[in-house]
Design a protein around this motif. Structure first.
Motif, mmCIF file in Angstrom:
data_model
loop_
_atom_site.group_PDB
_atom_site.id
_atom_site.type_symbol
_atom_site.label_atom_id
_atom_site.label_comp_id
_atom_site.label_asym_id
_atom_site.label_seq_id
_atom_site.Cartn_x
_atom_site.Cartn_y
_atom_site.Cartn_z
ATOM 1 N N CYS A 49 -3.543 7.068 9.914
ATOM 2 C CA CYS A 49 -3.320 6.041 8.903
ATOM 3 C C CYS A 49 -2.182 5.145 9.382
ATOM 4 C CB CYS A 49 -2.987 6.688 7.560
ATOM 5 S SG CYS A 49 -2.761 5.452 6.278
ATOM 6 N N GLY A 50 -2.483 3.864 9.555
ATOM 7 C CA GLY A 50 -1.485 2.947 10.108
ATOM 8 C C GLY A 50 -0.396 2.610 9.121
ATOM 9 N N HIS A 51 -0.789 2.200 7.904
ATOM 10 C CA HIS A 51 0.270 1.868 6.934
ATOM 11 C C HIS A 51 1.064 3.135 6.622
ATOM 12 C CE1 HIS A 51 -1.833 3.658 3.405
ATOM 13 N NE2 HIS A 51 -0.614 3.654 2.915
ATOM 14 N N ASP A 108 -7.414 -1.420 0.271
ATOM 15 C CA ASP A 108 -6.105 -1.329 0.929
ATOM 16 C C ASP A 108 -5.284 -2.572 0.587
ATOM 17 O OD1 ASP A 108 -3.948 -0.980 2.654
ATOM 18 O OD2 ASP A 108 -5.204 -0.100 4.226
ATOM 19 N N LEU A 112 -7.498 11.959 6.281
ATOM 20 C CA LEU A 112 -7.664 10.850 7.226
ATOM 21 C C LEU A 112 -7.174 11.303 8.590
ATOM 22 C CD1 LEU A 112 -6.136 7.960 5.080
ATOM 23 C CD2 LEU A 112 -8.486 8.012 5.936
ATOM 24 N N SER A 124 -2.473 -3.227 1.984
ATOM 25 C CA SER A 124 -1.937 -3.696 3.274
ATOM 26 C C SER A 124 -3.111 -4.196 4.121
ATOM 27 C CB SER A 124 -1.215 -2.552 3.996
ATOM 28 O OG SER A 124 -2.137 -1.756 4.729
ATOM 29 N N ASN A 154 -9.856 5.502 12.482
ATOM 30 C CA ASN A 154 -10.878 5.782 11.472
ATOM 31 C C ASN A 154 -12.068 4.906 11.844
ATOM 32 O OD1 ASN A 154 -9.418 7.487 9.446
ATOM 33 N ND2 ASN A 154 -8.084 5.703 9.330
ATOM 34 N N VAL A 202 -1.883 7.034 -0.385
ATOM 35 C CA VAL A 202 -2.195 7.938 0.729
ATOM 36 C C VAL A 202 -1.056 8.946 0.816
ATOM 37 C CG1 VAL A 202 -2.341 8.090 3.254
ATOM 38 C CG2 VAL A 202 -3.695 6.397 2.030
ATOM 39 N N HIS A 213 -14.978 3.340 6.133
ATOM 40 C CA HIS A 213 -14.209 2.145 5.760
ATOM 41 C C HIS A 213 -15.064 0.902 6.041
ATOM 42 C CE1 HIS A 213 -10.980 5.078 6.397
ATOM 43 N NE2 HIS A 213 -10.141 4.274 5.762
ATOM 44 N N CYS A 270 -11.618 1.494 1.176
ATOM 45 C CA CYS A 270 -11.246 2.825 1.686
ATOM 46 C C CYS A 270 -12.227 3.894 1.189
ATOM 47 C CB CYS A 270 -9.827 3.152 1.237
ATOM 48 S SG CYS A 270 -8.618 2.025 1.950
ATOM 49 N N CYS A 320 -4.170 -2.814 6.632
ATOM 50 C CA CYS A 320 -4.763 -1.589 7.181
ATOM 51 C C CYS A 320 -4.499 -1.497 8.695
ATOM 52 C CB CYS A 320 -6.262 -1.525 6.893
ATOM 53 S SG CYS A 320 -6.972 0.082 7.290
ATOM 54 N N GLY A 321 -3.662 -0.539 9.055
ATOM 55 C CA GLY A 321 -3.285 -0.403 10.472
ATOM 56 C C GLY A 321 -4.448 0.011 11.357
ATOM 57 N N THR A 322 -5.250 0.972 10.874
ATOM 58 C CA THR A 322 -6.392 1.391 11.697
ATOM 59 C C THR A 322 -7.477 0.312 11.668
ATOM 60 O OG1 THR A 322 -7.180 2.702 9.815
ATOM 61 C CG2 THR A 322 -5.965 3.877 11.519
ATOM 62 N N GLU A 347 0.859 -1.206 0.000
ATOM 63 C CA GLU A 347 0.000 0.000 0.000
ATOM 64 C C GLU A 347 0.891 1.251 0.000
ATOM 65 O OE1 GLU A 347 -3.150 0.263 -0.436
ATOM 66 O OE2 GLU A 347 -3.911 2.023 0.608
HETATM 67 O O1 PYC Z 1 -3.363 1.575 7.331
HETATM 68 O O2 PYC Z 1 -4.730 2.715 8.612
HETATM 69 C C1 PYC Z 1 -4.346 2.333 7.507
HETATM 70 C C2 PYC Z 1 -5.067 2.799 6.303
HETATM 71 C C3 PYC Z 1 -6.188 3.574 6.260
HETATM 72 C C4 PYC Z 1 -6.500 3.746 4.914
HETATM 73 C C5 PYC Z 1 -5.565 3.083 4.177
HETATM 74 N N1 PYC Z 1 -4.690 2.521 5.044
#
Ligand code: PYC
Length: 315
Positions: free
Chosen positions: A92-94, A237, A89, A239, A166, A64, A211, A231, A241-243, A18
């Motif tokens: 954002c974790g990633h 995403d 946002l 990844s 988020n 992002v 989301h 998203c 997604c960290g959040t 991502e």
């Molecule tokens: O990793 O939190 C995340 C994220 C939010 C939107 C895309 N990635």
């Protein structure tokens, strides 16, 4: 007259596939003061900079943006404003993992513990090498459990609403979690988001649940689950997604399915992974820690020439 930006210096990274475009110089002058006010200023006066960085031809829908700014708290290595192809946002974790990798690449931080100011609060991250980063996210929690929403073509969908920096609607995937089903996954997630909006289901203070996160069985034997995250701007995403993983941890904790400190390996739709765990953080909330890796794949200096019909991107 809109400012034409030139010499915008970025470092591009990807976190589990991502992308994060980290703007290190040449962004809009947003002045000083609380970060949230600077976000509003950017939204009001310099939104074309967001579009220039993220939309085609310079960006793409998955990207992002992370604009590095002066922190108000001198203990922070930077403040960051995250944005995507639709909006801004809170967290954002990633992107946080990408920012850490980009700052390390640029020689702005060394391995160790650092603090980063985000619009939803200060977070701590640990850089444990050039590419591996763990961050302690903002307190996360489940707001609604097992609510039902009627969705055209899907019938009644049941799921949870949770905050992980988020707002997420989390539910079992209605489709196989593979890239060959991307189009249908996107449509299903968008229909669910529209139905939530139609029914007035929201986060705290009427915040949009922007989301949608589907879960299913992991493909890797040592992973706990696979996800697909839709998203706000319609991209998925790459990844885990960290959040979104933080919101998932909050639901697992609320259900008593994951103990404090226990690792949770979250696999994304492309097979990249984050490791999450949590500690309790006050009544009904957890403090998630997410670990992942990011790699720098490019450095670039963007310009917009006089006469360019799309100096601020398309759309
Ligand atoms: O990793 O939190 C995340 C994220 C939010 C939107 C895309 N990635």
């Amino acid at each position: 007259m809109m400012q034409l930006f030139e010499n915008v210096k970025v470092i591009d990274t990807h976190t589990g596939g991502e992308p994060t475009r980290v703007v290190v110089a040449g962004g809009p002058d947003l002045g000083n003061g609380p970060l949230i006010e600077r976000v509003r200023r950017m939204q009001r006066d310099s939104d074309h900079f967001r579009r220039m960085m993220i939309t085609e031809p310079r960006g793409n829908e998955a990207m992002v943006g992370a604009l590095l700014c002066e922190p108000t708290d001198p203990d922070c290595v930077a403040a960051v404003i995250f944005f995507n192809n639709r909006d801004y946002l809170g967290m954002c974790g990633h992107g946080t993992i990408g920012v850490a990798a980009a700052m390390a690449y640029a020689g702005r931080i060394e391995p160790g513990v650092h603090r980063l100011e985000t619009p939803v609060g200060v977070i701590t991250f640990r850089l444990t090498g050039a590419n591996q980063v763990s961050f302690d996210n903002v307190p996360s929690y489940r707001l609604h459990h097992d609510i039902a929403v009627d969705v055209d073509g899907l019938g009644t969908v049941r799921g949870d609403v949770a905050w992980g920096g988020n707002w997420f609607f989390l539910t079992a995937s209605p489709l196989p979690l593979s890239l060959s089903h991307l189009r249908e996954l996107n449509h299903a997630a968008q229909d669910i988001r529209d139905a939530l909006r139609r029914d007035g289901v929201s986060g705290v203070a009427g915040a949009e649940i922007d989301h949608v996160e589907f879960f299913g069985a992991a493909q890797a034997e040592d992973a706990d689950s696979r996800n697909f995250v839709y998203c706000p701007g319609g991209a998925y995403d790459r990844s885990p997604c960290g959040t979104g993983t933080s919101a998932k941890l909050a639901c697992l904790a609320a259900d008593g399915k994951l103990k404090p400190g226990e690792p949770w390996i979250q696999e994304s739709i492309i097979g990249s992974r984050f490791v999450g765990s949590y500690e309790p953080s006050g009544p009904g909330a957890i403090l998630p820690t997410i670990t992942g890796t990011a790699y720098v794949y490019g450095e670039c200096c963007f310009v917009a020439q006089v006469g360019d019909p799309f100096p601020h991107g398309i759309g």
